[in-house]
Scaffold this motif. Structure first.
Motif, short mmCIF file in Angstrom:
data_model
loop_
_atom_site.label_atom_id
_atom_site.label_comp_id
_atom_site.label_asym_id
_atom_site.label_seq_id
_atom_site.Cartn_x
_atom_site.Cartn_y
_atom_site.Cartn_z
N HIS A 182 64.18 35.49 45.29
CA HIS A 182 63.02 36.09 44.66
C HIS A 182 61.88 35.65 44.41
O HIS A 182 61.14 34.87 43.95
CB HIS A 182 63.79 36.98 43.87
N ALA A 183 60.83 36.55 43.99
CA ALA A 183 59.55 36.17 43.94
C ALA A 183 59.02 35.68 42.53
O ALA A 183 60.08 36.04 41.33
CB ALA A 183 58.16 37.12 43.93
N VAL A 184 58.53 34.78 42.14
CA VAL A 184 58.55 34.53 40.35
C VAL A 184 56.61 34.08 40.27
O VAL A 184 56.50 33.48 41.15
CB VAL A 184 59.18 33.12 40.11
N ASP A 185 56.66 34.10 39.74
CA ASP A 185 55.28 34.49 38.10
C ASP A 185 54.80 32.94 37.82
O ASP A 185 55.33 32.27 37.43
CB ASP A 185 54.39 35.22 38.24
N LEU A 186 53.31 32.13 38.83
CA LEU A 186 52.94 30.84 38.24
C LEU A 186 51.84 31.42 37.02
O LEU A 186 50.62 32.00 37.87
CB LEU A 186 52.72 30.47 38.79
#
Length: 427
Positions: free
Chosen positions: A41-45
């Motif tokens: 799934h999409a993750v944030d940096l």
């Protein structure tokens, strides 16, 4: 000095990269038979993780693989008109340096950064760790290491072996997360479509370079649900029950549950430990201080934790009795902040009342409608995560004099690593 890292998702490869740059000999063992490419799934940096990635030389690849999600449509359960939101303004107001990327793609990028200098062992797992550093494996012959690091996620095997049952350290936040891969039938490109109701939020998004889409489900439960983490049919049954009758869109997403090639389900749980180290063993990322999947910025925290741990080991010349306490001191404030931010984010993302549902949609619309300056100020006033990630700083650890210029690890390690991939680390 030989260091064994368990886990090849995010924290493990980042830690391996920096340890090899400081002259340590690193082996990474991963239970999966190969680098994971199961959807994710999409993750944030956020800014600190972006800065570390830039030092690693991988930031261009990360930015190239960004999801590109810049629009959001919010449908309130029971309301007729959706709210359309400019996500680029919200992301810009939240952090001055940020990217969203699929987790598996990020893991692959970090893995590639040092794969030639690290001994990667796939298809095996640690079964026992002795105080003197002898490690037993499920499939391979025992080996001795100077240090062992658990970077194996929320349900860490290393943590269980060294610290005991997960239940001693886990804190249930009252919410659950489900993710599935499905065809991009809505042709979403750069858009997040979400349906929000009291105690439940469902969303679907695509990315410009993906041939499929992801559906994300967040819901609350007053009590912990009973299921085994390997009982996928039961998990799907719980997900269907939580979102029954929400909207026709959500029903169509749930129809893909029996056909999806990739499915993930877990509680949104925080790990709260007094210490992440014992003897020659320490933990990094979700294995030691998970703030909560999907709500706590755990990916950025894992990258920062791996960088700090490697830096402190280098600074202490490999003396873990000095390095491990220094690592924990350096990360303590970041972990406390992430835990608090996650609880706050969970309340916002999964509203507990009709007023909360309305507030989520209208607040997002207001921020996206305001000019950049006021919207940035509003987000910083109303979200803990924005203040946390914009204020998080780490030391700039210098390269170790023992590290060879332009190369890390002992000669011939590349060929040995490739052999381990072929023979499954059998001797």
């Amino acid at each position: 000095m030989r260091i064994l890292v368990s886990g090849a998702s995010v924290a493990g490869p980042v830690l391996a990269y920096w340890l090899t740059r400081y002259g340590f000999e690193v082996t990474v063992v991963e239970r999966a038979p190969a680098p994971r490419k199961t959807g994710g799934h999409a993750v944030d940096l956020f800014r600190p993780a972006m800065n570390i990635s830039e030092k690693m030389g991988v930031l261009p690849r990360i930015e190239e693989r960004a999801t590109g999600t810049d629009r959001m449509t919010v449908c309130q359960e029971g309301a007729r008109r959706p709210v359309r939101v400019d996500l680029s303004k919200i992301f810009g107001a939240t952090s001055d340096r940020h990217v969203e990327i699929m987790r598996d793609e990020l893991s692959e990028i970090y893995y590639d950064a040092a794969r030639d200098d690290v001994e990667y062992v796939f298809g095996d797992s640690i079964s026992a760790i002795s105080p003197d550093g002898e490690v037993r494996f499920e499939n391979a012959a025992p080996r001795r290491f100077d240090l062992v690091v658990g970077a194996d996620g929320l349900h860490s095997n290393v943590r269980r072996l060294v610290f005991g049952k997960e239940s001693r350290f886990s804190a249930f936040t009252g919410a659950y997360l489900g993710v599935l891969t499905l065809p991009n039938v809505s042709r979403l490109d750069g858009e997040l479509l979400i349906h929000v109701g009291v105690g439940r939020t469902a969303g679907m998004y695509g990315a410009r370079h993906l041939g499929d889409a992801r559906a994300l489900f967040l819901f609350r439960s007053e009590r912990e649900l009973h299921y085994h983490h390997h009982d996928v049919p039961r998990q799907k049954e719980l997900l269907r029950g939580a979102f029954d009758g929400m909207h026709a869109d959500v029903d169509r997403w749930l129809d893909e549950l029996d056909r999806t090639p990739a499915f993930y389900f877990d509680s949104i749980t925080q790990l709260r430990m007094d210490t992440w180290s014992r003897g020659r063993v320490t933990l990094v990322g979700d294995a030691g201080y998970c703030p909560g999947p999907a709500v706590g910025g755990s990916t950025s925290l894992a990258v920062v934790g791996a960088y700090v741990l490697a830096g402190e080991l280098a600074r202490a010349d490999g003396d873990h009795e000095r390095a491990f306490p220094a690592y924990e001191r350096a990360m303590a404030e970041h972990v406390r902040g992430s835990h608090a931010a996650a609880l706050s984010a969970a309340k916002t993302l999964i509203p507990t009342s009709h007023l909360g549902v309305w507030g989520l949609a209208q607040g997002a619309r207001l921020i996206s409608a305001l000019p950049a300056g006021p919207s940035r100020a509003l987000v910083r006033l109303t979200t803990r995560s924005a203040r946390l990630y914009n204020s998080m700083t780490v030391d700039d650890y210098p390269p170790s004099p023992a590290a060879s210029p332009g190369r890390a690890g002992p000669p011939g390690l590349r060929g040995r690593a490739q052999q381990r991939l072929r023979d499954g680390f059998q001797r």
